[in-house]
Scaffold this active site. Structure first.
Site, PDB file in Angstrom:
ATOM      1  N   TYR A  42     -11.713   2.840   9.276  1.00  0.00           N
ATOM      2  CA  TYR A  42     -12.870   3.144   8.431  1.00  0.00           C
ATOM      3  C   TYR A  42     -13.153   2.114   7.355  1.00  0.00           C
ATOM      4  O   TYR A  42     -14.075   2.290   6.563  1.00  0.00           O
ATOM      5  CB  TYR A  42     -12.748   4.531   7.801  1.00  0.00           C
ATOM      6  CG  TYR A  42     -11.493   4.793   6.994  1.00  0.00           C
ATOM      7  CD1 TYR A  42     -11.368   4.343   5.693  1.00  0.00           C
ATOM      8  CD2 TYR A  42     -10.450   5.517   7.542  1.00  0.00           C
ATOM      9  CE1 TYR A  42     -10.228   4.591   4.947  1.00  0.00           C
ATOM     10  CE2 TYR A  42      -9.304   5.789   6.818  1.00  0.00           C
ATOM     11  CZ  TYR A  42      -9.194   5.328   5.517  1.00  0.00           C
ATOM     12  OH  TYR A  42      -8.061   5.585   4.790  1.00  0.00           O
ATOM     13  N   LYS A  43     -12.403   1.035   7.293  1.00  0.00           N
ATOM     14  CA  LYS A  43     -12.682   0.004   6.299  1.00  0.00           C
ATOM     15  C   LYS A  43     -13.638  -1.025   6.913  1.00  0.00           C
ATOM     16  O   LYS A  43     -14.786  -0.715   7.186  1.00  0.00           O
ATOM     17  CB  LYS A  43     -11.371  -0.614   5.820  1.00  0.00           C
ATOM     18  CG  LYS A  43     -10.429   0.394   5.155  1.00  0.00           C
ATOM     19  CD  LYS A  43      -9.170  -0.266   4.661  1.00  0.00           C
ATOM     20  CE  LYS A  43      -8.124   0.746   4.197  1.00  0.00           C
ATOM     21  NZ  LYS A  43      -8.561   1.540   3.030  1.00  0.00           N
TER      22      LYS A  43
ATOM     23  N   ARG B 208     -12.179  -4.837  -7.765  1.00  0.00           N
ATOM     24  CA  ARG B 208     -12.057  -5.395  -6.418  1.00  0.00           C
ATOM     25  C   ARG B 208     -13.416  -5.402  -5.731  1.00  0.00           C
ATOM     26  O   ARG B 208     -14.152  -4.415  -5.794  1.00  0.00           O
ATOM     27  CB  ARG B 208     -11.050  -4.537  -5.637  1.00  0.00           C
ATOM     28  CG  ARG B 208     -10.613  -5.094  -4.315  1.00  0.00           C
ATOM     29  CD  ARG B 208      -9.548  -4.188  -3.690  1.00  0.00           C
ATOM     30  NE  ARG B 208     -10.132  -2.929  -3.233  1.00  0.00           N
ATOM     31  CZ  ARG B 208      -9.565  -2.133  -2.313  1.00  0.00           C
ATOM     32  NH1 ARG B 208      -8.396  -2.444  -1.796  1.00  0.00           N
ATOM     33  NH2 ARG B 208     -10.149  -1.016  -1.951  1.00  0.00           N
TER      34      ARG B 208
ATOM     35  N   PHE C 185       0.849  -1.192   0.000  1.00  0.00           N
ATOM     36  CA  PHE C 185       0.000   0.000   0.000  1.00  0.00           C
ATOM     37  C   PHE C 185       0.887   1.245   0.000  1.00  0.00           C
ATOM     38  O   PHE C 185       1.815   1.352   0.800  1.00  0.00           O
ATOM     39  CB  PHE C 185      -0.951   0.010   1.193  1.00  0.00           C
ATOM     40  CG  PHE C 185      -2.025   1.048   1.038  1.00  0.00           C
ATOM     41  CD1 PHE C 185      -3.062   0.844   0.138  1.00  0.00           C
ATOM     42  CD2 PHE C 185      -1.973   2.241   1.739  1.00  0.00           C
ATOM     43  CE1 PHE C 185      -4.038   1.815  -0.051  1.00  0.00           C
ATOM     44  CE2 PHE C 185      -2.946   3.212   1.558  1.00  0.00           C
ATOM     45  CZ  PHE C 185      -3.986   3.005   0.662  1.00  0.00           C
TER      46      PHE C 185
ATOM     47  N   ASP D  64       0.651  -4.283   8.914  1.00  0.00           N
ATOM     48  CA  ASP D  64      -0.469  -3.400   8.611  1.00  0.00           C
ATOM     49  C   ASP D  64      -1.714  -4.276   8.477  1.00  0.00           C
ATOM     50  O   ASP D  64      -1.807  -5.110   7.577  1.00  0.00           O
ATOM     51  CB  ASP D  64      -0.197  -2.631   7.317  1.00  0.00           C
ATOM     52  CG  ASP D  64      -1.275  -1.594   7.012  1.00  0.00           C
ATOM     53  OD1 ASP D  64      -2.407  -1.741   7.510  1.00  0.00           O
ATOM     54  OD2 ASP D  64      -0.986  -0.652   6.259  1.00  0.00           O
TER      55      ASP D  64
END
Length: 409
Positions: A219-220, A368, A125, A194
């Protein structure tokens, strides 16, 4: 392949079928982007209003004590700890994922004196790589980027910290946390994980894997709202020997003594920095509480069942339409999102969104789909696969309007 009736039968037996009603989701929309921004818990507006009007509005500054605002980072951290296999006092909620990576990478580099290498992989990421590059420039360290299959062989005596995402944001591939942590420890290095695409979606056992450090997004899959604060984990055994490079007042041993010289707080508190965002923490805590009502083992199993269903349905027509599965097919090797590559992935996804199925696109060619088991059902997945098939057959996605890039996708 399963039929629609099969999918409906699975939903009828789903122990979490009542959870969907506890989220705001537009009628008729199939939301498969919770791995980018989770849906809003229906209790969040009421709880936020209570804090805004009753605590901030009525009790004002007294709320730091009366309503324990001051303890929110640790309280919510202990709740998240139960989702990621950590113990009390090992997780704290603070800042953003990027800031927390800076703190923990900096602490690891300072601790491993004489070791100047941060090891990671290409295509991780971007914020993880950017933070590592910036920090390395300040510390005179090196960011060593090695292809995934060569990582373990690249762990050597120069390594200060191995930094990896547990579940890759694009491919959905899951790393063997225990094995890689053990390999790094054998060479005297620390490991930073992570968990942004793991926490709340799949089983994570930080202490079982002997993990040192971890960060994660609020927030995911955790559904804490846009820009929700992140969390960080420091194993209890390391808390007394690691020092945060960001020595803010909330990480002081006596923050309200207002002395000039910094003295780190004991335990996880030393990794706090500035004043916590109470409104953001309120929304996140409301979402985390939903997880604590569930059987996490069954919840994670459902997530993998949703992935299996989608892979099975789409694979039946994938080759004919230039779709290639990117995500590992074995549940033990993936997270809770599924990615396919397509030569025209961007317009394909925009057309799909326009037809009521919200996933996302990641460059250069990946579409995705995130399967959040709290509120996604088997019928949702079945219908999403059918919608994808219908679009591919119709060619609607080739219309010029779908090729226009948005600023955020």
């Amino acid at each position: 392949m399963l039929t629609l009736d099969d999918a409906k039968a699975l939903d009828a037996d789903d122990p979490f079928k009542g959870m969907r009603e506890r989220f705001f989701l537009p009628e008729g929309l199939i939301y498969l982007d919770g791995n980018s921004l989770g849906a809003m818990p229906s209790a969040a507006p009421g709880r936020m209003d209570e804090v805004v009007r009753g605590e901030w509005g009525r009790d004002l500054i007294r709320s730091w004590n009366v309503h324990d605002w001051i303890g929110a980072p640790q309280r919510v951290g202990d709740k998240i700890a139960r989702l990621v296999g950590a113990g009390p006092g090992e997780v704290v909620v603070a800042d953003s994922t990027s800031v927390n990576i800076f703190k923990l990478l900096g602490a690891a580099l300072a601790h491993n004196v004489g070791r100047k290498v941060i090891l990671t992989e290409p295509g991780d990421f971007p914020t993880d790589l950017y933070i590592a590059q910036g920090l390395a420039a300040q510390f005179g360290a090196e960011v060593r980027v090695v292809e995934a299959e060569a990582l373990e062989a690249a762990i050597d005596d120069d390594l200060a910290v191995l930094m990896l995402t547990h579940v890759h944001y694009k491919s959905g591939r899951r790393r063997d946390m225990a094995a890689l942590t053990a390999a790094a420890h054998a060479k005297g290095a620390l490991v930073l994980w992570d968990l942004s695409h793991s926490a709340g979606a799949i089983a994570v056992d930080l202490n079982g894997a002997g993990a040192d450090l971890a960060v994660g997004c609020g927030y995911k899959y955790l559904n804490g709202g846009p820009g929700a604060p992140a969390f960080l984990f420091v194993a209890e055994r390391l808390q007394g020997v690691l020092a945060s490079p960001l020595t803010g007042w909330m990480g002081h041993a006596e923050p309200f003594a207002f002395v000039d010289d910094y003295r780190p707080a004991p335990g996880i508190d030393r990794f706090l920095c500035g004043t916590p965002s109470i409104l953001a923490l309120t929304a996140l805590e409301t979402a985390i509480d939903l997880f604590l009502e569930t059987d996490l083992i069954a919840l994670h199993a459902k997530g993998q069942g949703l992935c299996d269903l989608f892979i099975g349905q789409v694979s039946a027509f994938a080759a004919v339409h230039d779709l290639r599965l990117v995500t590992p097919s074995r549940p033990q090797r993936r997270g809770s999102h599924v990615s396919f590559a397509h030569p025209q992935g961007y317009p394909l996804m925009q057309a799909l969104i326009d037809h009521g199925v919200v996933g996302d696109f990641r460059t250069p060619d990946v579409v995705r789909f995130g399967f959040t088991p709290l509120y996604v059902g088997y019928e949702d997945v079945w219908r999403a696969a059918e919608a994808l098939k219908s679009l591919l057959e119709s060619g609607v996605w080739r219309e010029p309007r779908y090729a226009v890039r948005a600023k955020v996708t």
